[in-house]
Motif scaffolding. Structure first.
Motif, PDB file in Angstrom:
ATOM      1  N   ALA A 205      34.457 -34.036  -7.011  1.00  0.00           N
ATOM      2  CA  ALA A 205      35.177 -34.635  -5.887  1.00  0.00           C
ATOM      3  C   ALA A 205      34.417 -35.843  -5.347  1.00  0.00           C
ATOM      4  CB  ALA A 205      35.367 -33.596  -4.788  1.00  0.00           C
ATOM      5  N   PRO A 206      35.118 -36.779  -4.690  1.00  0.00           N
ATOM      6  CA  PRO A 206      34.466 -37.998  -4.190  1.00  0.00           C
ATOM      7  C   PRO A 206      33.291 -37.730  -3.257  1.00  0.00           C
ATOM      8  CG  PRO A 206      36.844 -38.246  -4.136  1.00  0.00           C
ATOM      9  CD  PRO A 206      36.582 -36.817  -4.495  1.00  0.00           C
ATOM     10  N   GLY A 207      33.354 -36.637  -2.491  1.00  0.00           N
ATOM     11  CA  GLY A 207      32.259 -36.350  -1.581  1.00  0.00           C
ATOM     12  C   GLY A 207      30.975 -35.976  -2.289  1.00  0.00           C
ATOM     13  N   ALA A 208      31.102 -35.428  -3.523  1.00  0.00           N
ATOM     14  CA  ALA A 208      29.917 -35.023  -4.294  1.00  0.00           C
ATOM     15  C   ALA A 208      29.515 -36.088  -5.309  1.00  0.00           C
ATOM     16  CB  ALA A 208      30.191 -33.696  -5.006  1.00  0.00           C
ATOM     17  N   ARG A 209      30.472 -36.652  -6.004  1.00  0.00           N
ATOM     18  CA  ARG A 209      30.221 -37.729  -6.960  1.00  0.00           C
ATOM     19  C   ARG A 209      30.930 -38.972  -6.449  1.00  0.00           C
ATOM     20  NH1 ARG A 209      26.686 -39.941  -9.003  1.00  0.00           N
ATOM     21  NH2 ARG A 209      25.930 -37.933  -9.793  1.00  0.00           N
ATOM     22  N   CYS A 252      34.410 -33.982 -17.545  1.00  0.00           N
ATOM     23  CA  CYS A 252      35.624 -34.636 -17.039  1.00  0.00           C
ATOM     24  C   CYS A 252      35.269 -36.010 -16.492  1.00  0.00           C
ATOM     25  CB  CYS A 252      36.277 -33.781 -15.951  1.00  0.00           C
ATOM     26  SG  CYS A 252      37.869 -34.445 -15.397  1.00  0.00           S
ATOM     27  N   ASP A 253      36.010 -37.001 -16.935  1.00  0.00           N
ATOM     28  CA  ASP A 253      35.829 -38.386 -16.518  1.00  0.00           C
ATOM     29  C   ASP A 253      36.429 -38.561 -15.118  1.00  0.00           C
ATOM     30  OD1 ASP A 253      35.719 -41.130 -16.260  1.00  0.00           O
ATOM     31  OD2 ASP A 253      36.654 -41.567 -18.191  1.00  0.00           O
ATOM     32  N   VAL A 254      35.592 -38.932 -14.150  1.00  0.00           N
ATOM     33  CA  VAL A 254      36.119 -39.144 -12.800  1.00  0.00           C
ATOM     34  C   VAL A 254      36.030 -40.614 -12.382  1.00  0.00           C
ATOM     35  CG1 VAL A 254      35.767 -36.776 -12.031  1.00  0.00           C
ATOM     36  CG2 VAL A 254      33.917 -38.434 -11.714  1.00  0.00           C
ATOM     37  N   TRP A 255      35.927 -41.514 -13.358  1.00  0.00           N
ATOM     38  CA  TRP A 255      36.124 -42.931 -13.069  1.00  0.00           C
ATOM     39  C   TRP A 255      37.581 -43.121 -12.638  1.00  0.00           C
ATOM     40  CZ3 TRP A 255      33.286 -47.620 -14.715  1.00  0.00           C
ATOM     41  CH2 TRP A 255      31.962 -47.362 -15.087  1.00  0.00           C
ATOM     42  N   GLU A 256      37.840 -44.086 -11.766  1.00  0.00           N
ATOM     43  CA  GLU A 256      39.211 -44.295 -11.305  1.00  0.00           C
ATOM     44  C   GLU A 256      40.159 -44.649 -12.441  1.00  0.00           C
ATOM     45  OE1 GLU A 256      39.282 -47.104  -8.095  1.00  0.00           O
ATOM     46  OE2 GLU A 256      38.927 -45.539  -6.607  1.00  0.00           O
ATOM     47  N   HIS A 257      39.662 -45.338 -13.474  1.00  0.00           N
ATOM     48  CA  HIS A 257      40.568 -45.717 -14.561  1.00  0.00           C
ATOM     49  C   HIS A 257      41.118 -44.509 -15.309  1.00  0.00           C
ATOM     50  CE1 HIS A 257      36.637 -46.051 -17.001  1.00  0.00           C
ATOM     51  NE2 HIS A 257      37.313 -45.070 -17.590  1.00  0.00           N
ATOM     52  N   ALA A 258      40.497 -43.338 -15.118  1.00  0.00           N
ATOM     53  CA  ALA A 258      40.956 -42.124 -15.797  1.00  0.00           C
ATOM     54  C   ALA A 258      42.160 -41.491 -15.120  1.00  0.00           C
ATOM     55  CB  ALA A 258      39.815 -41.103 -15.866  1.00  0.00           C
ATOM     56  N   TYR A 259      42.434 -41.893 -13.873  1.00  0.00           N
ATOM     57  CA  TYR A 259      43.490 -41.190 -13.144  1.00  0.00           C
ATOM     58  C   TYR A 259      44.281 -42.031 -12.147  1.00  0.00           C
ATOM     59  CZ  TYR A 259      39.989 -41.063  -9.367  1.00  0.00           C
ATOM     60  OH  TYR A 259      39.073 -41.406  -8.406  1.00  0.00           O
ATOM     61  N   LYS A 262      48.321 -42.645 -11.858  1.00  0.00           N
ATOM     62  CA  LYS A 262      49.162 -41.509 -11.486  1.00  0.00           C
ATOM     63  C   LYS A 262      48.772 -40.914 -10.130  1.00  0.00           C
ATOM     64  CE  LYS A 262      50.674 -36.944 -13.126  1.00  0.00           C
ATOM     65  NZ  LYS A 262      52.127 -37.184 -13.101  1.00  0.00           N
ATOM     66  N   TYR A 263      47.467 -40.811  -9.879  1.00  0.00           N
ATOM     67  CA  TYR A 263      47.007 -40.066  -8.702  1.00  0.00           C
ATOM     68  C   TYR A 263      46.474 -40.951  -7.576  1.00  0.00           C
ATOM     69  CZ  TYR A 263      47.270 -36.110 -11.912  1.00  0.00           C
ATOM     70  OH  TYR A 263      47.709 -35.155 -12.808  1.00  0.00           O
ATOM     71  N   GLN A 264      46.296 -42.251  -7.826  1.00  0.00           N
ATOM     72  CA  GLN A 264      45.699 -43.162  -6.854  1.00  0.00           C
ATOM     73  C   GLN A 264      44.368 -42.594  -6.320  1.00  0.00           C
ATOM     74  OE1 GLN A 264      49.389 -42.517  -6.323  1.00  0.00           O
ATOM     75  NE2 GLN A 264      49.409 -44.016  -7.977  1.00  0.00           N
ATOM     76  N   PHE A 265      44.250 -42.383  -5.030  1.00  0.00           N
ATOM     77  CA  PHE A 265      42.983 -41.920  -4.442  1.00  0.00           C
ATOM     78  C   PHE A 265      42.826 -40.404  -4.497  1.00  0.00           C
ATOM     79  CE2 PHE A 265      46.242 -41.961  -1.237  1.00  0.00           C
ATOM     80  CZ  PHE A 265      46.072 -40.764  -0.558  1.00  0.00           C
TER      81      PHE A 265
END
Length: 298
Positions: A205-209, A252-259, A262-265
């Motif tokens: 999650a953004p708060g951790a990574r 799991c890739d958590v770069w923004e380009h991975a999602y 579809k999911y925005q933020f």
């Protein structure tokens, strides 16, 4: 006949010709092949001169046979032409499924630019960095990637991470379940599969990574399953990594380009949906490899 997913075709004359949509790696291979054809023609000429004529290199006397001279001449020609190389370039791994096979978890448009643009850029850049150098396996490259410099760390890591990412996913409903051995290890380490997934999602999650990176399930050096995350294209195989070092079996890739398309933020929504396309058959196999001390060869 059409080869390499349409990247090049062989004309009836026998000469290779590019088709539309060729990647930079495929173009490079075509160039090497063209140089090879020229070199082989030159080699044939050398053969006719060295073997059919009583030719001996000046000053060689009886020490060098015509066969020795021929072999040396051909070797030099092939080396100049680029046929004899220190290593083959890394390839852009083709997806093992269609672009839309992971929907609704991951949409077709995201898969197209994630694989064809982002992943391809990492492959192109690590190949450039390794031109003229000894090229290890992609797995071996990871160990010293941080110490070797940004190209190795970012592009070498990005190439390995994405190869793993594509292989550890499967079309919705086809990925199976963890092996009994892996499920027991996950339950022992995290309490239950549900608890494991919740902790994995929290780590990504953004708060951790914050920002770009990856979240991983790793077999650490003590033989225990651990959840960790890494920044950018780092991974747990790298010496000096900011995270738990070990053998990754799931990432799991958590770069923004991975999602983002579809999911925005909403990264947490992406992480929850991602479980539906995890290829547990492949992950279980990598777990067995890790128990034997081997990293995932991708």
């Amino acid at each position: 006949s059409r080869l390499a997913q349409g990247a090049w075709i062989v004309h009836r004359s026998g000469a290779p010709q590019l088709s539309r949509g060729a990647t930079s790696q495929q173009v490079s291979k075509m160039a090497r092949r063209a140089r090879g054809l020229v070199a082989l023609g030159a080699a044939a000429f050398v053969a006719s001169r060295c073997l059919d004529v009583s030719f001996v290199a000046p000053g060689a006397g009886n020490a060098a046979s015509r066969r020795d001279v021929f072999a040396g001449g051909v070797g030099a020609l092939l080396g100049v032409a680029g046929v004899v190389e220190q290593a083959d370039a890394y390839d852009l791994m083709p997806l093992p499924y269609a672009y839309d096979a992971l929907e609704p978890s991951i949409d077709k448009a995201t898969m197209e630019f994630h694989h064809d643009k982002h992943h391809n850029t990492y492959v192109t850049n690590i190949n450039k960095a390794l031109e003229g150098k000894t090229q290890p396996s992609l797995l071996e490259l990871q160990k010293t990637a941080i110490q070797s410099g940004p190209a190795y760390r970012n592009s070498g890591g990005g190439t390995y991470n994405h190869n793993m990412f594509w292989k550890e996913m499967a079309p919705t409903g086809t990925g199976g379940a963890p092996s009994s051995k892996l499920e027991a290890a996950i339950t022992g380490a995290f309490g239950s599969m549900a608890d494991f997934k919740a902790k994995f999602e929290a780590a990504g999650a953004p708060g951790a990574r914050f920002g770009s990176g990856w979240v991983w399930l790793v077999l650490d050096k003590g033989g225990k399953l651990v959840i960790t995350s890494t920044p950018n294209q780092d991974n747990p195989l790298m010496d000096g990594v900011d995270g738990t070092a070990g053998l990754p079996i799931l990432g799991c890739d958590v770069w923004e380009h991975a999602y983002y398309l579809k999911y925005q933020f909403r990264r947490p929504d992406y992480l929850k949906a991602w479980w539906d396309v995890v290829n547990w058959k492949q992950v279980s196999s990598w777990y067995d490899d890790a128990l034997a001390g081997n990293g995932a060869s991708v």
